[in-house]
Design an enzyme around this catalytic site. Structure first.
Site, PDB file in Angstrom:
ATOM      1  N   ARG A  14     -11.078   0.444  14.494  1.00 11.81           N
ATOM      2  CA  ARG A  14     -11.093   1.135  13.201  1.00 11.81           C
ATOM      3  C   ARG A  14     -12.068   0.375  12.306  1.00 11.81           C
ATOM      4  O   ARG A  14     -13.248   0.266  12.607  1.00 11.81           O
ATOM      5  CB  ARG A  14      -9.683   1.166  12.591  1.00 11.81           C
ATOM      6  CG  ARG A  14      -8.672   1.972  13.391  1.00 11.81           C
ATOM      7  CD  ARG A  14      -7.368   2.195  12.636  1.00 11.81           C
ATOM      8  NE  ARG A  14      -6.931   1.039  11.863  1.00 11.81           N
ATOM      9  CZ  ARG A  14      -5.728   0.888  11.331  1.00 11.81           C
ATOM     10  NH1 ARG A  14      -4.820   1.834  11.496  1.00 11.81           N
ATOM     11  NH2 ARG A  14      -5.405  -0.193  10.649  1.00 11.81           N
ATOM     12  N   LYS A  52       0.830  -1.202   0.000  1.00 12.30           N
ATOM     13  CA  LYS A  52       0.000   0.000   0.000  1.00 12.30           C
ATOM     14  C   LYS A  52       0.865   1.252   0.000  1.00 12.30           C
ATOM     15  O   LYS A  52       2.062   1.201   0.305  1.00 12.30           O
ATOM     16  CB  LYS A  52      -0.923  -0.001   1.222  1.00 12.30           C
ATOM     17  CG  LYS A  52      -0.195   0.086   2.554  1.00 12.30           C
ATOM     18  CD  LYS A  52      -1.169   0.080   3.716  1.00 12.30           C
ATOM     19  CE  LYS A  52      -0.418   0.189   5.052  1.00 12.30           C
ATOM     20  NZ  LYS A  52      -1.349   0.282   6.201  1.00 12.30           N
ATOM     21  N   MET A  81      10.350  24.548   1.569  1.00 12.85           N
ATOM     22  CA  MET A  81       9.631  23.680   0.639  1.00 12.85           C
ATOM     23  C   MET A  81      10.569  22.830  -0.207  1.00 12.85           C
ATOM     24  O   MET A  81      10.305  21.648  -0.449  1.00 12.85           O
ATOM     25  CB  MET A  81       8.725  24.504  -0.277  1.00 12.85           C
ATOM     26  CG  MET A  81       7.888  23.645  -1.221  1.00 12.85           C
ATOM     27  SD  MET A  81       6.772  24.591  -2.263  1.00 12.85           S
ATOM     28  CE  MET A  81       5.579  25.153  -1.062  1.00 12.85           C
ATOM     29  N   TYR A 132      14.074  30.547   7.042  1.00  6.42           N
ATOM     30  CA  TYR A 132      12.943  31.364   7.471  1.00  6.42           C
ATOM     31  C   TYR A 132      12.876  31.525   8.990  1.00  6.42           C
ATOM     32  O   TYR A 132      13.057  30.567   9.735  1.00  6.42           O
ATOM     33  CB  TYR A 132      11.635  30.737   6.988  1.00  6.42           C
ATOM     34  CG  TYR A 132      11.444  30.753   5.496  1.00  6.42           C
ATOM     35  CD1 TYR A 132      11.471  31.952   4.787  1.00  6.42           C
ATOM     36  CD2 TYR A 132      11.217  29.578   4.798  1.00  6.42           C
ATOM     37  CE1 TYR A 132      11.284  31.981   3.417  1.00  6.42           C
ATOM     38  CE2 TYR A 132      11.024  29.589   3.420  1.00  6.42           C
ATOM     39  CZ  TYR A 132      11.068  30.784   2.734  1.00  6.42           C
ATOM     40  OH  TYR A 132      10.877  30.798   1.378  1.00  6.42           O
TER      41      TYR A 132
END
Length: 384
Positions: free
Chosen positions: A136, A38, A318, A270
């Protein structure tokens, strides 16, 4: 011909994956092994990893979404394949037509599987999932008799074949947790009830990676191995990959984009959460959170650059982050290799080291590596 260096790359060692599958099979010698691929094989690439796992003796493949399962069928994988995360209106007909085992956790899902089987004129392969305590997906014990009854009716009609009964552990990665024995006992009760009523499944399974590694009493007919197959420990409590006889499959590397000297008091990235406390050398690593580098690893995650561990300096952006090379950095040049994580053979950090630094689990570290990071496969030929 010289290959152009990549900005960033994830090297996937398929020999390591095959060795991990063989090691897991040795832990559960009397059970079949499902290779869980998966989420694009936990970020490693579903098709190459599925092929390698089958080469090493896996007999089933497992996916979460039906789209993942259908993509494997389209790629030519025609063996046993289970898909378990369904929503109403999903591609039930396509899955039934493709011979995919579909997981059913409640009456709505059984109804959609039956309707799909009638529509395509083929018997649906269905595996009933029991909620034994994870809370779940899965059918609650109180609703199990109704689901079994309707499944038997669908079998009598010929629209369904119940091929499996299964469940999933909540705390198998916590040795000795009382829920483990409780879930196994409840699952055995629910299986016994279904079989007494007349279901004859091909496989019964509850063991995930940690259960495969440490709980032989849970192996039953089939074990489902996900993260362990990729050489990552399911949890620190169970030990490191090396402790478990597994080898990490993914190495994440980048080419240093820039090396420069900066003075004392220079802010980095940043927000200036990192300010140099001396004249130093900075190296720019051209990978960021758009590539799957966790932003919350800012200032903490380790990288091997120039033969030494360095910490990310300041915030992950990013597309890039910075490491402070210190006094010895003036010998490094742009184009040098930065190893973010891997097996550790060259002294590099592991995905487990990154997980600790980012206060998460190693599953997330490897799975989140994004699609713009090229996967480079090595040892694709099992005979090489």
């Amino acid at each position: 011909m010289t290959q152009t260096p990549m900005r960033v790359r994830a090297e996937i060692d398929l020999a390591a994956l095959r060795a991990n599958v063989r090691a897991l099979r040795a832990r559960a010698p009397h059970a079949q092994l499902m290779a869980v691929v998966k989420s694009d094989a936990y970020g490693h690439g579903a098709v190459p990893c599925a092929r390698a796992a089958l080469d090493a003796g896996a007999t089933w493949l497992g996916t979460a979404t039906p789209q993942e399962a259908l993509a494997l069928r389209a790629a030519g994988f025609d063996g046993p394949l289970l898909c378990w995360l369904w929503t109403p209106g999903g591609p039930w007909g396509a899955a039934v037509e493709a011979g995919i085992d579909v997981a059913v956790s409640g009456m709505w899902a059984l109804t959609e599987a039956v309707d799909a089987a009638r529509a395509v004129g083929r018997t649906a392969r269905v595996q009933l999932k029991a909620d034994t305590g994870l809370g779940r997906n899965g059918c609650q014990p109180a609703d199990w008799p109704e689901l079994v009854r309707h499944a038997l009716a669908a079998e009598a009609e010929g629209t369904v074949r119940v091929t499996g009964l299964w469940s999933h552990f909540a705390c198998a990665d916590e040795p000795g947790h009382p829920s483990i024995a409780a879930q196994l006992a409840l699952f055995q009760e629910m299986v016994a009830y279904a079989e007494k009523e007349g279901l004859t499944p091909e496989v019964r399974h509850i063991a995930n990676s940690p259960a495969t590694l440490t709980l032989p009493e849970t192996h039953l007919d089939l074990v489902r191995t996900g993260i362990a197959m990729y050489g990552v420990s399911p949890s620190p409590e169970l030990g490191t990959s090396a402790d478990l006889g597994l080898r990490p499959v993914m190495t994440l590397a980048a080419s240093v984009a820039l090396v420069k000297q900066v003075p004392t008091g220079h802010g980095v990235s940043y927000g200036h959460h990192y300010v140099t406390d001396r004249a130093t050398t900075l190296a720019l690593i051209p990978a960021g959170y758009a590539d799957g580098i966790p932003r919350h690893a800012s200032g903490t995650a380790p990288v091997l650059v120039g033969g030494k561990w360095r910490r990310i300096a300041g915030r992950v952006a990013m597309d890039q982050f910075v490491v402070d090379l210190g006094a010895d950095g003036d010998t490094l040049e742009a184009g040098a290799e930065a190893l973010l994580f891997g097996p550790g053979d060259r002294g590099e950090p592991t995905a487990e080291d990154w997980a600790r630094a980012a206060d998460t689990i190693a599953y997330e570290i490897v799975t989140r590596i994004g699609s713009r990071v090229p996967r480079v496969y090595v040892h694709e030929d099992p005979d090489s």
